[in-house]
Design an enzyme around this catalytic site. Structure first.
Site, PDB file in Angstrom:
ATOM      1  N   GLU A  31      56.446  54.837  47.920  1.00  0.00           N
ATOM      2  CA  GLU A  31      57.612  55.645  47.557  1.00  0.00           C
ATOM      3  C   GLU A  31      58.012  55.409  46.103  1.00  0.00           C
ATOM      4  OE1 GLU A  31      61.894  56.655  46.981  1.00  0.00           O
ATOM      5  OE2 GLU A  31      60.967  54.671  46.809  1.00  0.00           O
ATOM      6  N   ASP A  71      56.899  49.861  50.600  1.00  0.00           N
ATOM      7  CA  ASP A  71      56.519  49.302  49.300  1.00  0.00           C
ATOM      8  C   ASP A  71      57.738  48.884  48.487  1.00  0.00           C
ATOM      9  OD1 ASP A  71      57.125  52.114  49.064  1.00  0.00           O
ATOM     10  OD2 ASP A  71      56.281  52.063  47.025  1.00  0.00           O
TER      11      ASP A  71
END
Lengths: 358, 358
Positions: free
Chosen positions: A131, A75
């Site tokens: 994350e 991400d």
């Protein structure tokens, strides 16, 4: 998308970085990219693959004496407006969202996965989601709950950007609130009350006195710090305040566990005051005494320094796996509107890890 | 109401207090009561009457050597739920909204207005609106702008509750904000920034060092004080804060004008810091050296003390009229849900002022 984007793992690592960036994957919207990564690693016959939500784990199963993890998150933080995608080349840099944090690292993982069918150490490639947002969503934490066995290893490398260095371990982070209590009164008659904001002076003095020295842990120097990061109090301009709150953040070296950090603040620094723990994320020892870690450092011949900030290496530490950060990119460009990554760092990272695993 | 409630000024002062309370007059809703008061004083041939908004001014025009003002506000703070009206008698007390703050005082004004056609001093009775809310609405301030001549006098008495004493003058009140500025940084790397909240320790130390002694002004002792009344700062738990604000309130004795108070804080206490003045309400000297004031104190034979809080006496002070507070009621019950006033204090206040004016 019903048909995943096809990722060509035969292309050079810089082109692959650009291709990964051009599949947007803001936190919680990683599915298209996870689909593409899963499809790409499933085409590699020397890997066994597991999908968990939008995380993908691919492993060699060669029965080597050591197993190492190469991990990276899929991400990114949100795009700018207008979007800082698709990626473009500017001189020595790839420019665009994700180039530094951390699709350059993911491209390195995928290139090694595709081109090293028989590494000298068994490798677990971990690609995970979420994350960049709050802990509850973190894909690596979810994998550790669902499949702790898949993360077992002698050593782990997170390919976060580290500016041409290796960053070992990480500091712990403890946040708590210190409350001062007084007695409210009209500010025309302050002697009828007790000013809780004035008592904050004592809290700030204790913070000054409570600073901790730098600590050497496994050969790396960790800087510790204690800071007020928030303060509030007051009822109205004509009222003596009966309550104030100071939010305090301690960054503690990984020679301490989380309980020692709490004891230090509650029983020493703020002894006798009203204290409430808000959050406590333990640190991680660098573990550079392990053979796989020592070989890693010897092979890369890069400066090794302590990681000051808290990172996901501590999740490996909690599983008993020493871990370091090493990946292409300069951390100053992470999350920046003009996010960018030097292409030679991406090439060098692939090359360095290939030497270690080859 | 198109027909104002008829107030009977011949009834005893306690019954009149109850009648005044039972015409609700929360701030900005004083019209019914102002109508009733205006109608009542217009029936008195020895007074000249002026209406300005919901304020009423009634004056004797006897050509006396001295003129004094008796002033009171018509409004109250909001009623409770359920309403603390109509007024009821409980033992020695009248209980209900407005009994202490300050319709007991207004009843005393009206009784004197009705029954003293030839006082030894000319009297200006002032009934005004919106004392309990923000300055911009204050009816006495509006009268001072529209008709300063009508407020001219040698001495003024505000009939606010003073607990069987005379309260002279009032402290000034200066509110300002002190800003500390730092440099934001990630709290994992605090040495890259500068913590603005830590600098608040210096601000609080200066507040401690900047306390001012009690001061005798015109024979009354004023207590001065300097307090932090608000504090805020902080961006997030993982960011070194770059800004904090301390709101500071100084209560200064009336030997200082407003400029001296500002100079003291900006040039001495907080010299070199970033300071912003928020509000500055000057105090008022008690003026007990004036003949009318001296006669007032001699006649009443009550304890005389300094008024610590800021009150509308300072509006008279600004017009060059020394002023004191003297009225029935205990200030602890002002604004309280169980607001109440001892009936003997209302009777005694009427009697005392009658001796002075009779």
């Amino acid at each position: 998308m019903t048909t995943p984007s096809r990722l060509d793992l035969e292309q050079d690592v810089v082109s692959l970085t650009a291709a990964l960036c051009d599949i947007p994957s803001v936190s919680l919207q990683e599915r298209d990219l996870a689909d593409a990564v899963e499809a790409a690693v499933r085409r590699l016959p020397h890997l066994t693959v597991l999908r968990d939500g939008n995380a993908v784990v691919a492993r060699t199963e060669l029965g080597r004496a050591e197993r190492v993890v190469l991990a990276g998150h899929l991400d990114t933080v949100p795009l700018t407006t207008p979007a800082n995608l698709p990626v473009r080349r500017e001189g020595d840099y790839l420019v665009g969202r994700g180039t530094t944090d951390m699709k350059g690292g993911v491209a390195v993982q995928l290139r090694l996965a595709a081109t090293l069918p028989e590494p000298v150490r068994d490798v677990t490639y971990v690609f995970y989601d979420a994350e960049e947002i709050s802990d509850e969503h973190n894909g690596l934490a979810r994998l550790a709950r669902h499949h702790p066995d898949l993360l077992a290893a002698d050593f782990a490398v997170l390919l976060e950007p580290t500016d041409d260095a290796v960053e070992g371990g990480c500091n712990g982070s403890l946040t708590l609130q210190v409350h001062t209590r007084g007695v409210a009164a009209h500010s025309a008659r302050p002697w009828m009350g007790h000013n809780a904001i004035h008592d904050v002076a004592d809290v700030l003095a204790r913070i000054t006195q409570g600073q901790l020295p730098d600590v050497d842990v496994d050969g790396l120097l960790f800087r510790q710090s204690l800071n007020a990061v928030g303060i509030s109090g007051g009822i109205a301009d004509n009222v003596i305040p009966d309550h104030a709150v100071v939010t305090v953040n301690l960054r503690y070296a990984p020679h301490w566990g989380p309980e020692q950090a709490v004891s230090y603040l509650t029983e020493e620094v703020f002894a006798g005051l009203e204290v409430e723990v808000i959050d406590n994320s333990p640190g991680a020892r660098p573990g550079l005494d392990r053979p796989a870690a020592a070989a890693f450092v010897d092979t890369l011949k890069l400066p090794v320094r302590a990681k000051q900030g808290w990172t996901d290496v501590s999740r490996f530490s909690a599983l008993g796996v020493p871990a370091v950060n090493f990946g292409p990119g300069e951390s100053q460009f992470a999350h920046a509107d003009d996010e960018r990554c030097r292409v030679d760092q991406i090439v060098a990272a692939e090359s360095a890890l290939r030497r270690w695993l080859g």
